[in-house]
Design a protein around this motif. Structure first.
Motif, PDB file in Angstrom:
ATOM      1  N   ALA A 196       0.831  -1.205   0.000  1.00  0.00           N
ATOM      2  CA  ALA A 196       0.000   0.000   0.000  1.00  0.00           C
ATOM      3  C   ALA A 196       0.865   1.254   0.000  1.00  0.00           C
ATOM      4  N   ILE A 197       1.927   1.251   0.849  1.00  0.00           N
ATOM      5  CA  ILE A 197       2.834   2.404   0.889  1.00  0.00           C
ATOM      6  C   ILE A 197       3.461   2.597  -0.496  1.00  0.00           C
ATOM      7  N   GLY A 198       3.875   1.468  -1.107  1.00  0.00           N
ATOM      8  CA  GLY A 198       4.496   1.534  -2.435  1.00  0.00           C
ATOM      9  C   GLY A 198       3.559   2.163  -3.450  1.00  0.00           C
ATOM     10  N   ASP A 199       2.308   1.690  -3.484  1.00  0.00           N
ATOM     11  CA  ASP A 199       1.332   2.225  -4.445  1.00  0.00           C
ATOM     12  C   ASP A 199       1.094   3.710  -4.229  1.00  0.00           C
ATOM     13  N   THR A 200       0.887   4.059  -2.958  1.00  0.00           N
ATOM     14  CA  THR A 200       0.580   5.465  -2.654  1.00  0.00           C
ATOM     15  C   THR A 200       1.770   6.365  -2.977  1.00  0.00           C
ATOM     16  N   MET A 201       2.974   5.916  -2.591  1.00  0.00           N
ATOM     17  CA  MET A 201       4.153   6.743  -2.861  1.00  0.00           C
ATOM     18  C   MET A 201       4.382   6.893  -4.366  1.00  0.00           C
ATOM     19  N   GLU A 202       4.088   5.826  -5.098  1.00  0.00           N
ATOM     20  CA  GLU A 202       4.265   5.903  -6.547  1.00  0.00           C
ATOM     21  C   GLU A 202       3.371   6.989  -7.142  1.00  0.00           C
ATOM     22  N   ARG A 203       2.123   6.995  -6.688  1.00  0.00           N
ATOM     23  CA  ARG A 203       1.202   8.037  -7.164  1.00  0.00           C
ATOM     24  C   ARG A 203       1.679   9.417  -6.734  1.00  0.00           C
ATOM     25  N   ALA A 204       2.147   9.500  -5.480  1.00  0.00           N
ATOM     26  CA  ALA A 204       2.592  10.809  -4.973  1.00  0.00           C
ATOM     27  C   ALA A 204       3.743  11.328  -5.815  1.00  0.00           C
ATOM     28  N   VAL A 205       4.734  10.477  -6.064  1.00  0.00           N
ATOM     29  CA  VAL A 205       5.917  10.914  -6.808  1.00  0.00           C
ATOM     30  C   VAL A 205       5.544  11.273  -8.245  1.00  0.00           C
ATOM     31  N   LEU A 206       4.705  10.430  -8.845  1.00  0.00           N
ATOM     32  CA  LEU A 206       4.289  10.682 -10.227  1.00  0.00           C
ATOM     33  C   LEU A 206       3.497  11.986 -10.337  1.00  0.00           C
ATOM     34  N   GLY A 207       2.508  12.134  -9.434  1.00  0.00           N
ATOM     35  CA  GLY A 207       1.681  13.342  -9.452  1.00  0.00           C
ATOM     36  C   GLY A 207       2.514  14.586  -9.177  1.00  0.00           C
ATOM     37  N   TYR A 208       3.429  14.473  -8.234  1.00  0.00           N
ATOM     38  CA  TYR A 208       4.282  15.606  -7.877  1.00  0.00           C
ATOM     39  C   TYR A 208       5.163  15.989  -9.064  1.00  0.00           C
ATOM     40  N   ALA A 209       5.715  14.971  -9.730  1.00  0.00           N
ATOM     41  CA  ALA A 209       6.582  15.235 -10.885  1.00  0.00           C
ATOM     42  C   ALA A 209       5.803  15.953 -11.980  1.00  0.00           C
ATOM     43  N   LEU A 210       4.584  15.488 -12.233  1.00  0.00           N
ATOM     44  CA  LEU A 210       3.736  16.153 -13.231  1.00  0.00           C
ATOM     45  C   LEU A 210       3.460  17.601 -12.843  1.00  0.00           C
ATOM     46  N   ALA A 211       3.101  17.781 -11.561  1.00  0.00           N
ATOM     47  CA  ALA A 211       2.803  19.132 -11.067  1.00  0.00           C
ATOM     48  C   ALA A 211       4.034  20.021 -11.192  1.00  0.00           C
ATOM     49  N   LEU A 212       5.203  19.432 -10.953  1.00  0.00           N
ATOM     50  CA  LEU A 212       6.457  20.176 -11.005  1.00  0.00           C
ATOM     51  C   LEU A 212       6.714  20.697 -12.416  1.00  0.00           C
ATOM     52  N   VAL A 213       6.536  19.803 -13.392  1.00  0.00           N
ATOM     53  CA  VAL A 213       6.789  20.195 -14.779  1.00  0.00           C
ATOM     54  C   VAL A 213       5.774  21.245 -15.226  1.00  0.00           C
ATOM     55  N   ILE A 214       4.494  20.936 -14.992  1.00  0.00           N
ATOM     56  CA  ILE A 214       3.443  21.859 -15.441  1.00  0.00           C
ATOM     57  C   ILE A 214       3.541  23.191 -14.704  1.00  0.00           C
ATOM     58  N   GLY A 215       3.713  23.125 -13.376  1.00  0.00           N
ATOM     59  CA  GLY A 215       3.793  24.343 -12.566  1.00  0.00           C
ATOM     60  C   GLY A 215       4.985  25.201 -12.949  1.00  0.00           C
ATOM     61  N   THR A 216       6.131  24.563 -13.253  1.00  0.00           N
ATOM     62  CA  THR A 216       7.326  25.325 -13.612  1.00  0.00           C
ATOM     63  C   THR A 216       7.130  26.048 -14.934  1.00  0.00           C
ATOM     64  N   VAL A 217       6.585  25.343 -15.911  1.00  0.00           N
ATOM     65  CA  VAL A 217       6.375  25.967 -17.230  1.00  0.00           C
ATOM     66  C   VAL A 217       5.388  27.127 -17.114  1.00  0.00           C
ATOM     67  N   VAL A 218       4.255  26.851 -16.454  1.00  0.00           N
ATOM     68  CA  VAL A 218       3.246  27.904 -16.307  1.00  0.00           C
ATOM     69  C   VAL A 218       3.805  29.075 -15.491  1.00  0.00           C
ATOM     70  N   GLY A 219       4.485  28.757 -14.389  1.00  0.00           N
ATOM     71  CA  GLY A 219       5.034  29.807 -13.521  1.00  0.00           C
ATOM     72  C   GLY A 219       6.005  30.697 -14.271  1.00  0.00           C
ATOM     73  N   LEU A 220       6.873  30.075 -15.053  1.00  0.00           N
ATOM     74  CA  LEU A 220       7.877  30.838 -15.788  1.00  0.00           C
ATOM     75  C   LEU A 220       7.221  31.745 -16.825  1.00  0.00           C
ATOM     76  N   LEU A 221       6.235  31.199 -17.527  1.00  0.00           N
ATOM     77  CA  LEU A 221       5.546  32.007 -18.530  1.00  0.00           C
ATOM     78  C   LEU A 221       4.831  33.191 -17.881  1.00  0.00           C
ATOM     79  N   VAL A 222       4.127  32.906 -16.778  1.00  0.00           N
ATOM     80  CA  VAL A 222       3.371  33.976 -16.118  1.00  0.00           C
ATOM     81  C   VAL A 222       4.326  35.021 -15.537  1.00  0.00           C
TER      82      VAL A 222
END
Lengths: 256, 282
Positions: free
Chosen positions: B84-110
């Motif tokens: 369960a920890i593995g599954d949850t952490m996998e989602r957390a890391v994946l979601g965070y990585a996505l947010a990081l990429v999207i947030g960085t691009v949007v933040g820089l543009l704005v």
């Protein structure tokens, strides 16, 4: 602004330059009809009290801002030094110099050796790996000088670069600046802004006195003293006192 | 006297002798100095919990620390908790990585395009205040009951925090450094890469820690409501414990979440400290 015409005799020319900030009733006239020409290799010191538009003048010459009216011509590349070193805190001393080289597209293979040479030129050869915060104020300002030289400038604009240093460091950096100018192997034109009159006489081939609010050229003093000079020598003090008297006269005009 | 030797002498005086290096003994002492308050805090929490348990308040449903910890130990010995920890952490890391990429691009543009800032600058903060739960119906209708829905909810929660952190970092770049970079001839992409981004880094990293907290909040909310078949996440464990009124297991899983949070916080602490040291801010 033209940077290509090499046939002209002057390195920096300001012709009737005015700069007004803001509009309407609140507009501030920082510079008013300033006309000034400096020969290639000449060291010109600009001196004046607060509000004489010294820093504005340098920003205009550096191309960071445009004059409201008048023309500025600079023959060659400019570099600008400030009272604060303005070094990038995330880079080492060598990294700061190397970034300036990279910005003007010096190939990677040459950058390292060139950085080393430049740091040697300001006697910081052994400090390339230090970060800005690990260096003293005087050392940081020398890194900033090396970084300015890395821009391969023909014209060096200096905005009170030694204003924040203690007297002893400042005197030594005056000598250092003289030496570096001899060593760069070309005629480096300097426009040096200060409000220390003795410093201006110690360094300059010519001292230009600006009035305050608005800034206007009110007097020019050639400095016919042989180099090397000392800031505490009698001839320097003598000329400085003449200029200081004129400067005080100008300042007291505003108190009436 | 030659002024260049004087200059070298002044440099030596200015820099001083440097701090003496610490031995292994100092190191042990330093670690102990950091560790004991934490141990004491845990012990205090344990004592308070034990006292509450001894008063008999809600004692049918509220287990004491001893029972809970042995429950945790029991769960740790089965594969399910780790899975369960593995599954949850996998989602957390994946979601965070996505947010990081999207947030960085949007933040820089704005941050760099004034028109975009006027248009969507305050919208980003608005999005950040939207509770994760509010995105759940939208995500389920859009994606169905699956991992994509969960990742979407994480991105909507964390990406605005990432973008805001970058915008703040760019805004707090000292004008003097920008001036120095421009005079040097840095423009466009090289100005962004060599000056704007490194200058924004300390504020950005501080904001990334906050974005992680948003990720974690959104993820746990999503996992409780978006149950994906065949994936035993922490949310699934919670759901099962709630269905069986198993308080000891519930608290045991909460302790796991707390420990994970502390570990991630420590990792961010290390990154932050490294940057501050580099900049001379310590």
């Amino acid at each position: 602004m033209s940077t290509t015409a090499v046939t002209e005799t002057a390195a920096v020319t300001l012709a009737g330059v005015s700069k007004v900030y803001g509009r309407g009733g609140t507009a501030v006239r920082a510079l008013d009809q300033v006309t000034l020409a400096t020969a290639p290799g000449e060291f010109t010191c600009l001196i004046g009290a607060s509000g004489c538009g010294k820093s504005t003048l340098l920003s205009l010459a550096a191309g960071l801002d445009r004059p409201t009216s008048g023309d500025i011509t600079v023959n060659g590349r400019v570099a600008l030094m400030f009272q604060e070193p303005g070094l990038f805190p995330w880079l080492t001393a060598a990294g700061n110099v190397a970034l300036a080289l990279r910005a003007r597209k010096v190939p990677r293979s040459e950058r390292k050796a060139r950085t080393r040479e430049l740091l040697d030129a300001v006697q910081l050869g052994g400090f390339g790996a230090k970060r800005p915060h690990e260096l003293s104020g005087g050392m940081r300002q020398r890194v900033a000088l090396a970084r300015a030289l890395a821009q391969d400038a023909d014209v060096l604009l200096m905005d009170e670069p030694f204003g924040a240093l203690d007297a002893m460091t400042r005197d030594l950096l005056h000598d250092e600046l003289d030496r570096v100018r001899e060593r760069v192997g070309k005629r480096l034109t300097v426009l040096f802004v200060t409000h220390n009159v003795r410093e201006a006489v110690r360094l300059g081939d010519r001292v230009v006195l600006l009035s305050s609010r608005p800034g206007r050229v009110i007097a020019e003093y050639p400095v016919p003293l042989a180099r090397p000079r000392r800031i505490d020598s009698a001839p320097v003090a003598e000329l400085a006192s003449v200029i200081t008297d004129r400067l005080r006269e100008e300042v007291s005009r505003h108190g009436q | 006297m030659a002024s260049d030797t004087t200059l070298a002498g002044l440099d030596a005086l200015d820099l001083g002798d440097g701090a003496p290096g610490g031995g292994a003994r100092d190191r042990v002492a330093r670690i102990a100095h950091v560790v004991w308050p934490k141990v004491a805090a845990v012990a205090l929490a344990w004592v308070i919990w034990e006292i509450i348990h001894l008063t008999g308040w809600k004692h049918y449903v509220l287990p004491g620390p001893g029972v809970t910890l042995s429950n945790l130990w029991g769960q740790a010995r089965t594969g399910l908790l780790w899975h369960a920890i593995g599954d949850t952490m996998e989602r957390a890391v994946l979601g965070y990585a996505l947010a990081l990429v999207i947030g960085t691009v949007v933040g820089l543009l704005v941050a760099r395009v004034p028109l975009l800032r006027t248009a969507v600058g305050s919208l980003i903060t608005g999005l950040q205040t939207m509770p994760s739960a509010a995105w759940i119906p939208f995500a389920i209708i859009l994606f169905g009951l699956n991992t994509s829905a969960i990742l979407f909810i994480i991105v909507m929660a964390a990406a605005p925090a990432v973008a805001n952190a970058l915008i703040a970092g760019v805004d707090y770049t000292p004008p003097l450094l920008l001036k120095a970079g421009k005079v040097m001839g840095l423009r466009g992409l090289s100005l962004t890469g060599y000056l704007i981004l490194p200058a924004a880094l300390p504020t950005f990293v501080a904001g990334l820690k906050q974005a992680w907290a948003f990720t974690w909040h959104a993820l746990l909310t999503a996992e409780l409501l978006v149950l994906v078949a065949g994936q035993p996440s922490i949310g699934v464990l919670f759901q099962a414990d709630q269905d069986q009124t198993d308080m000891a297991s519930t608290i045991a899983v909460m302790i796991v979440i707390l420990v994970l949070g502390v570990l991630v916080d420590a990792a961010f602490g290390v990154a932050n400290k490294a940057i501050r040291k580099r900049w001379g801010l310590t």
